[in-house]
Design a protein around this motif. Structure first.
Motif, PDB file in Angstrom:
ATOM      1  N   PRO A 151       0.985  -1.239  -0.114  1.00  0.00           N
ATOM      2  CA  PRO A 151      -0.081   0.032  -0.036  1.00  0.00           C
ATOM      3  C   PRO A 151       0.884   1.111  -0.005  1.00  0.00           C
ATOM      4  CG  PRO A 151      -0.054  -1.297   2.190  1.00  0.00           C
ATOM      5  CD  PRO A 151       0.661  -1.991   1.057  1.00  0.00           C
ATOM      6  N   SER A 152       0.432   2.350  -0.610  1.00  0.00           N
ATOM      7  CA  SER A 152       1.328   3.528  -0.862  1.00  0.00           C
ATOM      8  C   SER A 152       1.064   4.058   0.498  1.00  0.00           C
ATOM      9  CB  SER A 152       0.999   4.220  -2.066  1.00  0.00           C
ATOM     10  OG  SER A 152      -0.433   4.771  -1.836  1.00  0.00           O
ATOM     11  N   ARG A 153       2.306   4.847   1.019  1.00  0.00           N
ATOM     12  CA  ARG A 153       2.067   5.388   1.886  1.00  0.00           C
ATOM     13  C   ARG A 153       1.409   6.737   1.960  1.00  0.00           C
ATOM     14  NH1 ARG A 153       7.678   8.774   4.103  1.00  0.00           N
ATOM     15  NH2 ARG A 153       6.963   9.784   2.216  1.00  0.00           N
ATOM     16  N   ALA A 154       0.507   7.086   2.908  1.00  0.00           N
ATOM     17  CA  ALA A 154      -0.211   8.519   2.889  1.00  0.00           C
ATOM     18  C   ALA A 154       0.521   9.499   2.786  1.00  0.00           C
ATOM     19  CB  ALA A 154      -1.087   8.323   4.141  1.00  0.00           C
ATOM     20  N   ARG A 155       0.282  10.556   1.968  1.00  0.00           N
ATOM     21  CA  ARG A 155       0.899  11.755   1.876  1.00  0.00           C
ATOM     22  C   ARG A 155       0.107  12.946   2.600  1.00  0.00           C
ATOM     23  NH1 ARG A 155       4.262  11.724  -3.765  1.00  0.00           N
ATOM     24  NH2 ARG A 155       4.770   9.258  -3.492  1.00  0.00           N
ATOM     25  N   SER A 156       0.946  13.857   3.061  1.00  0.00           N
ATOM     26  CA  SER A 156       0.440  15.086   3.637  1.00  0.00           C
ATOM     27  C   SER A 156      -0.383  15.732   2.565  1.00  0.00           C
ATOM     28  CB  SER A 156       1.738  15.928   4.068  1.00  0.00           C
ATOM     29  OG  SER A 156       2.568  15.181   5.039  1.00  0.00           O
ATOM     30  N   LYS A 157      -1.103  16.505   3.013  1.00  0.00           N
ATOM     31  CA  LYS A 157      -2.105  17.324   2.097  1.00  0.00           C
ATOM     32  C   LYS A 157      -1.182  18.642   2.009  1.00  0.00           C
ATOM     33  CE  LYS A 157      -6.534  15.181   2.983  1.00  0.00           C
ATOM     34  NZ  LYS A 157      -7.751  15.329   3.595  1.00  0.00           N
ATOM     35  N   TYR A 158      -0.762  19.171   2.949  1.00  0.00           N
ATOM     36  CA  TYR A 158       0.189  20.351   2.953  1.00  0.00           C
ATOM     37  C   TYR A 158       1.378  20.260   3.830  1.00  0.00           C
ATOM     38  CZ  TYR A 158      -1.819  22.112   7.292  1.00  0.00           C
ATOM     39  OH  TYR A 158      -2.178  22.403   8.504  1.00  0.00           O
ATOM     40  N   VAL A 159       2.266  21.263   3.729  1.00  0.00           N
ATOM     41  CA  VAL A 159       3.375  21.180   4.496  1.00  0.00           C
ATOM     42  C   VAL A 159       3.635  22.770   5.028  1.00  0.00           C
ATOM     43  CG1 VAL A 159       4.625  19.050   3.986  1.00  0.00           C
ATOM     44  CG2 VAL A 159       5.206  21.238   2.926  1.00  0.00           C
ATOM     45  N   ILE A 160       4.321  23.202   5.760  1.00  0.00           N
ATOM     46  CA  ILE A 160       4.507  24.367   6.065  1.00  0.00           C
ATOM     47  C   ILE A 160       5.731  24.882   5.122  1.00  0.00           C
ATOM     48  CG2 ILE A 160       5.435  26.408   7.800  1.00  0.00           C
ATOM     49  CD1 ILE A 160       2.549  25.004   8.039  1.00  0.00           C
ATOM     50  N   GLY A 161       5.831  25.857   4.170  1.00  0.00           N
ATOM     51  CA  GLY A 161       6.750  26.360   3.411  1.00  0.00           C
ATOM     52  C   GLY A 161       7.700  27.163   3.975  1.00  0.00           C
ATOM     53  N   PRO A 162       8.943  27.366   3.355  1.00  0.00           N
ATOM     54  CA  PRO A 162       9.778  28.254   3.807  1.00  0.00           C
ATOM     55  C   PRO A 162       9.588  29.514   4.327  1.00  0.00           C
ATOM     56  CG  PRO A 162      10.192  27.981   1.694  1.00  0.00           C
ATOM     57  CD  PRO A 162       8.982  27.281   1.855  1.00  0.00           C
TER      58      PRO A 162
ATOM     59  N   ARG B  44      12.067  28.673  -4.835  1.00  0.00           N
ATOM     60  CA  ARG B  44      11.739  27.709  -5.546  1.00  0.00           C
ATOM     61  C   ARG B  44      12.515  26.375  -4.910  1.00  0.00           C
ATOM     62  NH1 ARG B  44      11.787  30.103 -11.183  1.00  0.00           N
ATOM     63  NH2 ARG B  44       9.920  31.285 -11.176  1.00  0.00           N
ATOM     64  N   LYS B  45      13.810  26.457  -4.791  1.00  0.00           N
ATOM     65  CA  LYS B  45      14.561  25.470  -4.104  1.00  0.00           C
ATOM     66  C   LYS B  45      14.019  25.115  -2.664  1.00  0.00           C
ATOM     67  CE  LYS B  45      18.823  26.764  -6.449  1.00  0.00           C
ATOM     68  NZ  LYS B  45      20.272  27.136  -6.390  1.00  0.00           N
ATOM     69  N   ALA B  46      13.913  26.036  -2.068  1.00  0.00           N
ATOM     70  CA  ALA B  46      13.435  25.827  -0.551  1.00  0.00           C
ATOM     71  C   ALA B  46      11.877  25.142  -0.397  1.00  0.00           C
ATOM     72  CB  ALA B  46      13.313  27.293   0.071  1.00  0.00           C
ATOM     73  N   GLU B  47      11.331  25.530  -1.476  1.00  0.00           N
ATOM     74  CA  GLU B  47       9.487  24.905  -1.318  1.00  0.00           C
ATOM     75  C   GLU B  47       9.942  23.409  -1.715  1.00  0.00           C
ATOM     76  OE1 GLU B  47       7.052  28.832  -2.867  1.00  0.00           O
ATOM     77  OE2 GLU B  47       7.825  27.300  -4.456  1.00  0.00           O
ATOM     78  N   VAL B  48      10.574  23.114  -2.717  1.00  0.00           N
ATOM     79  CA  VAL B  48      10.825  21.559  -2.913  1.00  0.00           C
ATOM     80  C   VAL B  48      11.681  20.920  -1.855  1.00  0.00           C
ATOM     81  CG1 VAL B  48      11.979  20.091  -4.439  1.00  0.00           C
ATOM     82  CG2 VAL B  48      11.037  21.990  -5.394  1.00  0.00           C
ATOM     83  N   VAL B  49      12.470  21.543  -1.264  1.00  0.00           N
ATOM     84  CA  VAL B  49      13.178  20.865  -0.087  1.00  0.00           C
ATOM     85  C   VAL B  49      12.141  20.594   1.030  1.00  0.00           C
ATOM     86  CG1 VAL B  49      14.775  20.993   1.983  1.00  0.00           C
ATOM     87  CG2 VAL B  49      15.506  21.621  -0.511  1.00  0.00           C
ATOM     88  N   ALA B  50      11.405  21.729   1.251  1.00  0.00           N
ATOM     89  CA  ALA B  50      10.475  21.807   2.398  1.00  0.00           C
ATOM     90  C   ALA B  50       9.225  20.739   2.038  1.00  0.00           C
ATOM     91  CB  ALA B  50       9.690  23.147   2.474  1.00  0.00           C
TER      92      ALA B  50
ATOM     93  N   ASP C 171      20.771  23.606   5.768  1.00  0.00           N
ATOM     94  CA  ASP C 171      20.925  22.928   7.162  1.00  0.00           C
ATOM     95  C   ASP C 171      22.105  23.844   7.577  1.00  0.00           C
ATOM     96  OD1 ASP C 171      18.824  21.364   7.053  1.00  0.00           O
ATOM     97  OD2 ASP C 171      20.161  19.759   6.722  1.00  0.00           O
ATOM     98  N   GLN C 172      22.976  24.207   7.027  1.00  0.00           N
ATOM     99  CA  GLN C 172      24.358  24.930   7.198  1.00  0.00           C
ATOM    100  C   GLN C 172      24.424  26.581   7.150  1.00  0.00           C
ATOM    101  OE1 GLN C 172      27.472  23.372   4.805  1.00  0.00           O
ATOM    102  NE2 GLN C 172      27.437  21.463   5.978  1.00  0.00           N
ATOM    103  N   HIS C 173      23.387  27.037   6.204  1.00  0.00           N
ATOM    104  CA  HIS C 173      23.424  28.565   5.981  1.00  0.00           C
ATOM    105  C   HIS C 173      22.306  29.123   5.907  1.00  0.00           C
ATOM    106  CE1 HIS C 173      27.837  27.668   5.372  1.00  0.00           C
ATOM    107  NE2 HIS C 173      27.654  26.987   4.434  1.00  0.00           N
ATOM    108  N   GLY C 174      21.298  28.398   6.066  1.00  0.00           N
ATOM    109  CA  GLY C 174      19.907  28.863   5.830  1.00  0.00           C
ATOM    110  C   GLY C 174      19.537  29.025   4.459  1.00  0.00           C
ATOM    111  N   LEU C 175      18.451  29.879   4.133  1.00  0.00           N
ATOM    112  CA  LEU C 175      18.103  30.218   2.719  1.00  0.00           C
ATOM    113  C   LEU C 175      19.261  30.721   1.821  1.00  0.00           C
ATOM    114  CD1 LEU C 175      14.525  31.179   3.149  1.00  0.00           C
ATOM    115  CD2 LEU C 175      15.358  29.022   2.699  1.00  0.00           C
ATOM    116  N   ALA C 176      20.024  31.725   2.482  1.00  0.00           N
ATOM    117  CA  ALA C 176      20.914  32.494   1.870  1.00  0.00           C
ATOM    118  C   ALA C 176      21.986  31.480   1.066  1.00  0.00           C
ATOM    119  CB  ALA C 176      21.692  33.442   2.785  1.00  0.00           C
ATOM    120  N   GLY C 177      22.241  30.454   1.835  1.00  0.00           N
ATOM    121  CA  GLY C 177      23.144  29.075   1.244  1.00  0.00           C
ATOM    122  C   GLY C 177      22.891  28.660  -0.124  1.00  0.00           C
ATOM    123  N   LEU C 178      21.575  28.916  -0.578  1.00  0.00           N
ATOM    124  CA  LEU C 178      21.062  28.402  -1.664  1.00  0.00           C
ATOM    125  C   LEU C 178      21.383  29.411  -2.877  1.00  0.00           C
ATOM    126  CD1 LEU C 178      17.489  27.191  -0.819  1.00  0.00           C
ATOM    127  CD2 LEU C 178      19.657  25.839  -1.360  1.00  0.00           C
TER     128      LEU C 178
END
Length: 91
Positions: free
Chosen positions: A4-15, A37-43, A74-81
């Motif tokens: 059975p496929s794992r239940a997915r979240s309906k939403y997450v908290i974005g960056p 956009r990078k941060a949204e995909v990671v979240a 993880d290391q530098h926050g959003l500025a690291g992207l």
């Protein structure tokens, strides 16, 4: 028998602190990867909205590329992207 496929979240908290759904994610045809956009995909992956494999397939990313985004956050926050600052953050 298929698992059975794992239940997915309906939403997450974005960056930015707002709810993020699959419809809010960048389009699969995204070519220009800005910080948000990078941060949204990671979240989305961290929150279970997408699996790592789904995200890499959807956006034509390598696992290493995605993991580098995650590690930069993880290391530098959003500025690291920022691609223009990548040399300053490399050790």
């Amino acid at each position: 028998m298929a698992e059975p496929s794992r239940a997915r979240s309906k939403y997450v908290i974005g960056p930015d602190g707002s709810p993020l759904t699959l419809a809010d994610l960048p389009p699969a045809t995204t070519k220009r990867w800005v910080i948000r956009r990078k941060a949204e995909v990671v979240a989305a992956v961290r929150g279970g909205l997408l699996s790592l494999e789904d995200a890499c397939a959807r956006y034509a990313l390598t696992v290493d590329e995605f993991l580098s985004w995650q590690m930069s956050i993880d290391q530098h926050g959003l500025a690291g992207l920022r691609t223009t600052r990548i040399q300053q953050y490399r050790i």
